[in-house]
Scaffold this motif. Structure first.
Motif, PDB file in Angstrom:
ATOM      1  N   GLN A 330       0.516  -1.658  -0.163  1.00 31.80           N
ATOM      2  CA  GLN A 330      -0.290   0.539   0.169  1.00 31.80           C
ATOM      3  C   GLN A 330       1.182   1.441  -0.019  1.00 31.80           C
ATOM      4  OE1 GLN A 330      -3.748   0.132   1.927  1.00 31.80           O
ATOM      5  NE2 GLN A 330      -3.002   2.141   3.422  1.00 31.80           N
ATOM      6  N   ARG A 331       2.063   1.316   0.265  1.00 29.75           N
ATOM      7  CA  ARG A 331       2.845   2.616   0.559  1.00 29.75           C
ATOM      8  C   ARG A 331       3.669   2.139  -0.528  1.00 29.75           C
ATOM      9  NH1 ARG A 331       5.337   4.516   4.878  1.00 29.75           N
ATOM     10  NH2 ARG A 331       7.382   4.941   4.224  1.00 29.75           N
ATOM     11  N   ILE A 332       3.469   1.563  -1.260  1.00 27.97           N
ATOM     12  CA  ILE A 332       4.342   2.142  -2.138  1.00 27.97           C
ATOM     13  C   ILE A 332       3.863   1.719  -3.676  1.00 27.97           C
ATOM     14  CG2 ILE A 332       5.483  -0.058  -4.339  1.00 27.97           C
ATOM     15  CD1 ILE A 332       6.425  -2.072  -1.760  1.00 27.97           C
ATOM     16  N   PHE A 333       1.996   2.032  -3.606  1.00 29.92           N
ATOM     17  CA  PHE A 333       1.118   1.736  -4.435  1.00 29.92           C
ATOM     18  C   PHE A 333       1.015   3.587  -4.435  1.00 29.92           C
ATOM     19  CE2 PHE A 333      -0.593  -3.022  -5.000  1.00 29.92           C
ATOM     20  CZ  PHE A 333       0.978  -3.215  -5.309  1.00 29.92           C
ATOM     21  N   GLU A 334       1.343   3.756  -2.919  1.00 26.49           N
ATOM     22  CA  GLU A 334       0.966   5.633  -2.670  1.00 26.49           C
ATOM     23  C   GLU A 334       1.095   6.031  -3.374  1.00 26.49           C
ATOM     24  OE1 GLU A 334       0.797   6.106   1.221  1.00 26.49           O
ATOM     25  OE2 GLU A 334      -1.034   5.213   1.897  1.00 26.49           O
ATOM     26  N   TYR A 335       2.562   6.266  -3.728  1.00 24.57           N
ATOM     27  CA  TYR A 335       3.463   6.816  -4.755  1.00 24.57           C
ATOM     28  C   TYR A 335       3.565   6.459  -5.498  1.00 24.57           C
ATOM     29  CZ  TYR A 335       6.848   9.434  -1.095  1.00 24.57           C
ATOM     30  OH  TYR A 335       7.112  10.673  -0.456  1.00 24.57           O
ATOM     31  N   LEU A 336       3.287   5.097  -6.615  1.00 26.91           N
ATOM     32  CA  LEU A 336       3.211   4.509  -8.128  1.00 26.91           C
ATOM     33  C   LEU A 336       1.329   5.177  -8.395  1.00 26.91           C
ATOM     34  CD1 LEU A 336       4.044   1.324  -8.241  1.00 26.91           C
ATOM     35  CD2 LEU A 336       5.313   3.255  -8.556  1.00 26.91           C
ATOM     36  N   ASP A 337       0.860   5.492  -7.985  1.00 28.33           N
ATOM     37  CA  ASP A 337      -0.804   6.454  -7.678  1.00 28.33           C
ATOM     38  C   ASP A 337      -0.080   7.774  -7.835  1.00 28.33           C
ATOM     39  OD1 ASP A 337      -1.441   3.794  -8.730  1.00 28.33           O
ATOM     40  OD2 ASP A 337      -2.424   3.654  -6.637  1.00 28.33           O
ATOM     41  N   LEU A 338      -0.007   8.200  -7.158  1.00 31.63           N
ATOM     42  CA  LEU A 338       0.653  10.049  -7.707  1.00 31.63           C
ATOM     43  C   LEU A 338       0.771  10.306  -9.199  1.00 31.63           C
ATOM     44  CD1 LEU A 338       3.274  10.652  -4.941  1.00 31.63           C
ATOM     45  CD2 LEU A 338       0.911  10.528  -4.049  1.00 31.63           C
ATOM     46  N   GLU A 339      -0.585  11.314  -9.117  1.00 33.92           N
ATOM     47  CA  GLU A 339      -0.740  11.369 -10.060  1.00 33.92           C
ATOM     48  C   GLU A 339       0.590  12.769 -10.950  1.00 33.92           C
ATOM     49  OE1 GLU A 339      -4.018  14.927 -12.678  1.00 33.92           O
ATOM     50  OE2 GLU A 339      -3.975  14.786 -10.294  1.00 33.92           O
ATOM     51  N   GLN A 340       0.713  12.609 -12.228  1.00 34.04           N
ATOM     52  CA  GLN A 340       1.785  12.819 -12.967  1.00 34.04           C
ATOM     53  C   GLN A 340       0.936  14.345 -13.934  1.00 34.04           C
ATOM     54  OE1 GLN A 340       3.385   9.992 -15.136  1.00 34.04           O
ATOM     55  NE2 GLN A 340       5.060   9.271 -13.730  1.00 34.04           N
ATOM     56  N   GLU A 341       0.846  15.007 -13.195  1.00 36.73           N
ATOM     57  CA  GLU A 341       0.766  15.848 -13.205  1.00 36.73           C
ATOM     58  C   GLU A 341       1.142  16.705 -14.650  1.00 36.73           C
ATOM     59  OE1 GLU A 341       0.623  19.667 -10.289  1.00 36.73           O
ATOM     60  OE2 GLU A 341       0.184  18.227  -8.576  1.00 36.73           O
ATOM     61  N   ILE A 342       2.247  16.600 -14.857  1.00 37.01           N
ATOM     62  CA  ILE A 342       2.820  17.050 -16.425  1.00 37.01           C
ATOM     63  C   ILE A 342       3.047  15.845 -16.943  1.00 37.01           C
ATOM     64  CG2 ILE A 342       4.582  18.632 -17.430  1.00 37.01           C
ATOM     65  CD1 ILE A 342       2.984  20.362 -15.224  1.00 37.01           C
ATOM     66  N   GLU A 343       2.743  15.759 -18.324  1.00 32.09           N
ATOM     67  CA  GLU A 343       2.743  14.653 -19.459  1.00 32.09           C
ATOM     68  C   GLU A 343       2.594  15.189 -20.278  1.00 32.09           C
ATOM     69  OE1 GLU A 343       0.878  11.545 -17.520  1.00 32.09           O
ATOM     70  OE2 GLU A 343      -0.612  12.180 -17.136  1.00 32.09           O
ATOM     71  N   ASN A 344       3.258  13.891 -21.715  1.00 32.81           N
ATOM     72  CA  ASN A 344       2.178  14.372 -22.653  1.00 32.81           C
ATOM     73  C   ASN A 344       1.387  14.272 -22.389  1.00 32.81           C
ATOM     74  OD1 ASN A 344       4.484  15.181 -23.771  1.00 32.81           O
ATOM     75  ND2 ASN A 344       5.751  12.655 -23.836  1.00 32.81           N
ATOM     76  N   LYS A 345       0.114  14.552 -24.004  1.00 33.39           N
ATOM     77  CA  LYS A 345      -0.947  14.585 -23.723  1.00 33.39           C
ATOM     78  C   LYS A 345      -0.986  13.755 -24.586  1.00 33.39           C
ATOM     79  CE  LYS A 345      -2.169  17.679 -21.380  1.00 33.39           C
ATOM     80  NZ  LYS A 345      -2.660  17.310 -19.933  1.00 33.39           N
ATOM     81  N   LEU A 346      -2.878  12.835 -25.024  1.00 40.99           N
ATOM     82  CA  LEU A 346      -2.779  12.415 -26.236  1.00 40.99           C
ATOM     83  C   LEU A 346      -2.501  12.656 -27.278  1.00 40.99           C
ATOM     84  CD1 LEU A 346      -3.657   8.926 -26.123  1.00 40.99           C
ATOM     85  CD2 LEU A 346      -5.657   9.669 -26.705  1.00 40.99           C
ATOM     86  N   GLY A 347      -1.414  12.092 -28.374  1.00 39.32           N
ATOM     87  CA  GLY A 347      -1.538  12.702 -29.362  1.00 39.32           C
ATOM     88  C   GLY A 347      -0.554  13.758 -29.652  1.00 39.32           C
ATOM     89  N   ALA A 348       0.125  13.992 -28.345  1.00 42.93           N
ATOM     90  CA  ALA A 348       1.720  14.748 -28.364  1.00 42.93           C
ATOM     91  C   ALA A 348       2.306  14.998 -29.532  1.00 42.93           C
ATOM     92  CB  ALA A 348       2.049  15.066 -26.978  1.00 42.93           C
ATOM     93  N   TYR A 349       3.006  15.814 -30.557  1.00 42.30           N
ATOM     94  CA  TYR A 349       3.835  15.609 -31.354  1.00 42.30           C
ATOM     95  C   TYR A 349       5.535  16.478 -30.991  1.00 42.30           C
ATOM     96  CZ  TYR A 349       2.235  19.827 -32.352  1.00 42.30           C
ATOM     97  OH  TYR A 349       1.525  21.806 -32.295  1.00 42.30           O
ATOM     98  N   GLU A 350       6.152  16.303 -31.920  1.00 42.12           N
ATOM     99  CA  GLU A 350       7.137  16.673 -31.576  1.00 42.12           C
ATOM    100  C   GLU A 350       7.275  18.097 -32.222  1.00 42.12           C
ATOM    101  OE1 GLU A 350      12.271  15.399 -32.180  1.00 42.12           O
ATOM    102  OE2 GLU A 350      10.326  14.104 -33.037  1.00 42.12           O
ATOM    103  N   LEU A 351       8.066  18.892 -31.656  1.00 46.82           N
ATOM    104  CA  LEU A 351       8.653  20.197 -31.896  1.00 46.82           C
ATOM    105  C   LEU A 351       9.371  19.985 -32.839  1.00 46.82           C
ATOM    106  CD1 LEU A 351       7.335  23.238 -31.787  1.00 46.82           C
ATOM    107  CD2 LEU A 351       8.479  23.404 -29.674  1.00 46.82           C
TER     108      LEU A 351
END
Length: 600
Positions: A330-351
């Motif tokens: 549970q302690r491990i999953f608490e961290y693994l389940d933390l929301e990644q606020e900054i991530e690639n959006k679906l369909g993100a393309y290369e700049l």
């Protein structure tokens, strides 16, 4: 004395046992499934060992009841040789089982550590500003490493106990059902104390783990360069030692309590275990006198009782072992389940290659819902121009620059680079276009060369030297005994502030970004170091779009645009001459902050 290390929850009701759900069990099982073939082999070894474990007591019965009374030396020798052979085979099987169990658990640990490390790397700065480094270290090390104990002591022990219990009980009943009942009478006395002690030990272990996290936090803070320097400068060694000693003593106290509880429990169980054979000898002797059983059978029965009692003791505590295991997961999953606020959006393309035009469109941002940081920020920066951000401390200058590489995401509005909303391009391609030089540059405890290559892994020696020459640091590096192979120490402690800054500028030059952010890069330097930094910035800023949080008047005068930030909004904008004529906030800042500048 600093606070905030974390409170130990001594109240029993605050130590919550995790809820067992199908979702959690399925998730845990997913880590074991890749090794199902190895696990089947472990189980087959357990079954084989359990059956073979019955052989020595049976052979002892035959030795006593047949070989010795008949004075048959050949039969006696054969039985002894078979018993030795079985013992050797059992030992080899246990070695194989131990190896496979460790191999499986270590590979699960490998997978989980890699997963945790990768997940935490992708967390936003919000996470790192709130999380305690000691807690992070505990989760990614001791918590995950505890999985090995879970597998070996919970899963393997549970399977072994069940198989051994069933096989031993069956053998006892087949040998003499009456003696089997007598031997099993005391089994219920194992269960009650085992359950109570197991629950108490789990609570103590949980509290101990919390304190270990606090201890790791203290160690991490105290032995970092900044922490050690601060402690020495304020002569707080005694206070820090007292703080460490207090937490360390609490950890030891909890561990002693857990150990002592275990010792009392083992003493109680040992007493019960000693009673069982006495009952067998008493009732077995009665049956022997009546002619219903042999002496060899009585001795074999006593030998098999140990195989019966140990599994019952372990299984009666299995729910606590499982609960402890689930708490760890549970302690491990608490961290693994933390929301990644900054991530690639679906369909993100290369700049792709950019010119460097930057636009803020009605940008709003806050770190939490209560405090607004930026409000309705809008501006446009042409490619290759310099923007200076001025204003008092805490008005949002650094926040504006942190939003450009998406270290945080805007709450409302948008930021565009060459017309591309930065939220719809990949993070890697976005950040490759941006170079940042901060007030306190970070260098790894490695060589100067490797610190430079962090900006461009495949940089050639020629490129490295050219970058360092451009940053006015090459000549200094060549005076060092090991030159580019010189170890800079933890956080670059062996270099001066100006030297570290120039190395960091060379690192950014190697990266060759189109957008540069300078966050008060010279504010804490002496005049000579600042002179070198100013020279190093000339090639760094040439033909690049740059955002400079201004500290010196020379920077302000060189800027194509100046944005005056007040209360999270742009109060004024223009170049130096335009803003001076307005006689507004910029003029006040100029008079108080810049007028006495040595570069004026």
């Amino acid at each position: 004395m600093r606070q905030g290390i974390g409170k130990l929850r001594f109240a029993d009701e605050e130590v919550q046992m995790p809820k067992v759900t199908r979702k959690m069990l399925t998730r845990i099982l997913s880590y074991f499934l890749p090794y199902w073939k190895s696990m089947l082999l472990v189980i087959s070894i357990i079954f084989t060992s359990s059956i073979l474990g019955l052989v020595p007591p049976i052979l002892i019965r035959n030795i006593i009841d047949i070989a010795l009374p008949q004075k048959d030396l050949f039969h006696l020798s054969l039985l002894i040789l078979v018993s030795i052979g079985v013992t050797v085979i059992l030992g080899l099987l246990q070695v194989a089982q131990s190896y496979l169990s460790i191999w499986i658990s270590k590979h699960i640990i490998l997978t989980m550590k890699n997963q945790m490390y990768g997940h935490l790397q992708n967390m936003s700065l919000n996470f790192y500003t709130a999380a305690r480094p000691g807690e992070i270290i505990t989760r990614i090390t001791s918590d995950i490493e505890g999985i090995q104990d879970i597998f070996n002591s919970t899963v393997i022990n549970a399977i072994t106990s069940i198989v051994v219990l069933i096989s031993t009980a069956a053998a006892l009943i087949l040998m003499n059902w009456k003696l089997a009942i007598v031997g099993m009478i005391i089994l219920p006395t194992f269960i009650i104390p085992t359950r109570k002690v197991g629950k108490l030990r789990w609570k103590l272990a949980t509290k101990s783990q919390e304190k270990i996290s606090d201890l790791n936090q203290i160690i991490q803070e105290a032995f970092s360069i900044s922490g050690a320097l601060l402690t020495k400068l304020f002569t707080n060694e005694k206070d820090e030692l007292e703080r460490f000693t207090k937490i360390n003593s609490e950890v030891i106290s909890l561990q002693i309590k857990e150990s002592v509880v275990g010792r009392w429990f083992r003493m109680t169980i040992t007493t019960f275990i000693a009673v069982g054979p006495m009952l067998i000898y008493f009732y077995g002797g009665y049956l022997f006198i009546k002619g219903e059983i042999s002496i060899g059978s009585i001795i074999a029965f006593v030998a098999l009782l140990g195989r019966l009692y140990a599994p019952v003791s372990q299984l009666s505590n299995i729910h606590i072992d499982i609960t402890r295991s689930l708490a760890l997961f549970q302690r491990i999953f608490e961290y693994l389940d933390l929301e990644q606020e900054i991530e690639n959006k679906l369909g993100a393309y290369e700049l792709k290659v950019i010119s460097g035009k930057v636009q803020f469109k009605n940008v709003y941002f806050s770190y939490n819902s209560k405090v607004k940081v930026l409000e309705d920020i809008s501006f446009s920066v042409k490619p290759g121009t310099m923007v200076a951000l001025v204003g008092s401390s805490g008005v949002g200058k650094t926040t504006i620059t942190n939003l450009i590489p998406r270290l945080y995401d805007v709450n409302k509005g948008s930021i565009e680079i060459d017309g591309h909303d930065i939220r719809v391009v990949t993070l890697e391609s976005l950040r490759k276009q941006i170079g940042i030089v901060i007030q306190e540059p970070y260098l790894f405890n490695d060589t100067i060369e490797e610190n430079l290559r962090y900006g461009k892994k495949d940089a050639t020696e020629v490129e490295i030297v050219e970058a360092c020459k451009a940053a006015y640091i090459h000549d200094f590096i060549m005076t060092l005994p090991n030159r580019y192979k010189t170890i800079v120490g933890n956080r670059g402690v062996k270099l001066s502030g100006g030297e570290k800054q120039r190395v960091s500028i060379a690192r950014v030059i190697l990266r060759d970004p189109r957008i540069i952010i300078l966050d008060e890069a010279t504010s804490s330097l002496d005049s000579i170091s600042e002179m070198y930094i100013q020279k190093a910035m000339i090639p760094l800023l040439k033909d690049r779009t740059s955002f400079v949080i201004a500290h010196r008047l020379s920077t302000v005068l060189a800027a194509d645009q100046i944005f005056v930030i007040e209360n999270g909004a742009i109060a004024e904008s223009g170049n130096h001459e335009e803003l001076i004529r307005k006689e507004g906030l910029y003029q006040q800042i100029y008079k108080t902050q810049f007028k006495g500048d040595s570069y004026n």
